[in-house]
Design a protein around this motif. Sequence first.
Motif, short mmCIF file in Angstrom:
data_model
loop_
_atom_site.label_atom_id
_atom_site.label_comp_id
_atom_site.label_asym_id
_atom_site.label_seq_id
_atom_site.Cartn_x
_atom_site.Cartn_y
_atom_site.Cartn_z
N VAL A 59 0.84 -1.18 0.00
CA VAL A 59 0.00 0.00 0.00
C VAL A 59 0.88 1.24 0.00
N GLN A 60 0.56 2.19 -0.86
CA GLN A 60 1.34 3.43 -0.99
C GLN A 60 0.61 4.57 -0.31
N LEU A 61 1.34 5.36 0.45
CA LEU A 61 0.74 6.54 1.09
C LEU A 61 1.84 7.44 1.62
N ASP A 62 1.64 8.75 1.50
CA ASP A 62 2.50 9.72 2.15
C ASP A 62 2.00 9.88 3.59
N LEU A 63 2.79 9.46 4.55
CA LEU A 63 2.36 9.49 5.95
C LEU A 63 2.10 10.89 6.47
N LEU A 64 2.64 11.90 5.78
CA LEU A 64 2.37 13.27 6.21
C LEU A 64 0.97 13.73 5.84
N ASP A 65 0.29 12.95 5.01
CA ASP A 65 -1.11 13.22 4.66
C ASP A 65 -1.98 12.57 5.72
N CYS A 66 -2.09 13.25 6.85
CA CYS A 66 -2.66 12.67 8.06
C CYS A 66 -4.10 12.17 7.86
N ALA A 67 -4.88 12.90 7.09
CA ALA A 67 -6.29 12.53 6.91
C ALA A 67 -6.45 11.19 6.22
N ARG A 68 -5.41 10.74 5.51
CA ARG A 68 -5.51 9.49 4.77
C ARG A 68 -4.93 8.29 5.52
N LEU A 69 -4.38 8.50 6.70
CA LEU A 69 -3.76 7.40 7.43
C LEU A 69 -4.71 6.22 7.69
N LEU A 71 9.12 15.91 12.59
CA LEU A 71 8.09 15.64 13.60
C LEU A 71 6.92 14.89 12.98
N GLY A 72 6.65 15.19 11.71
CA GLY A 72 5.55 14.51 11.03
C GLY A 72 5.79 13.03 10.86
N SER A 73 6.97 12.66 10.35
CA SER A 73 7.22 11.25 10.07
C SER A 73 7.54 10.46 11.33
N ASN A 74 8.21 11.07 12.28
CA ASN A 74 8.68 10.36 13.47
C ASN A 74 7.72 10.39 14.65
N PHE A 130 -1.14 9.36 14.97
CA PHE A 130 -2.45 9.36 14.30
C PHE A 130 -2.74 8.00 13.66
N LEU A 131 -1.71 7.32 13.18
CA LEU A 131 -1.92 5.99 12.64
C LEU A 131 -2.30 5.02 13.75
N ALA A 132 -1.65 5.16 14.90
CA ALA A 132 -2.03 4.33 16.05
C ALA A 132 -3.49 4.55 16.41
#
Length: 246
Positions: free
Chosen positions: A60-70, A111-114, A120-122
């Motif tokens: 699955v592909q996703l930019d983790l900084l796109d928080c709404a899509r997590l 801060l976004g990636s780490n 937010f994914l949790a």
Amino acid sequence: MSHDKVVLVTGAARRVGAGLVRYLHAQGWRVVIHHRSSAEAAAVLAGELNARRAASAVVVQLDLLDCARLPELVDAALTAFGRLDALINNASSFYPTPVGEFTEAAWADLLGSNLKAPLFLAQAAVPALAETGGCIISIADIHADRPYPGLMLYTVAKAGLVAMTRGLARELAPRVRVNAVAPGANLWPDGIEVFDAAERERILATIPLARAGTPDDLAQAIAFLLDASYLTGVILPVDGGRSVVL
């Protein structure tokens, strides 16, 4: 070895993430391989694993900084396999940010990636993990509380990840366990001259077990935490003893 449990690993197409996926897949886990831009490497890895055990790996592909899509990452696991038993927050940005030089853009990225994305994914994964009595494992860093010069924003982010782990462990118990591993010297960064040859030699010379870590060292510790049903809120150093001498 085979069972029906499912793990989602972020940043899993290459390097440490790919090592974690291979190790856990060999232990019977079905795997969701997340990537941001390493589509070819992710596809090759999934193909390798599915050749060993059919329908056991998806990408699955996703930019983790796109928080709404997590939440889409959790949905991908549920769509492919019908359950989620573990989330491993592996994806991480890493580069120097000395005091006097860091920027808001670097803050948002590091801060976004780490920290932000793992938190937010949790949150998005909690309902699925609660259904299976699952767990969350994040990859912290021994330098979260022993700062390495020049890595200010990365250090702040990893310290936040440690606090996140302990906070979630308390809040999500007893339904979901939450732990972290804290590596020291593992794979050296790609294409970033944070540690020159002399510094790498100096670091290696301080490690009591006399070698750098490997992805398998981390994977072994993570596999232990996945099975350790009475552990939560633990930050487990996986550093060859280096934190003892820092």
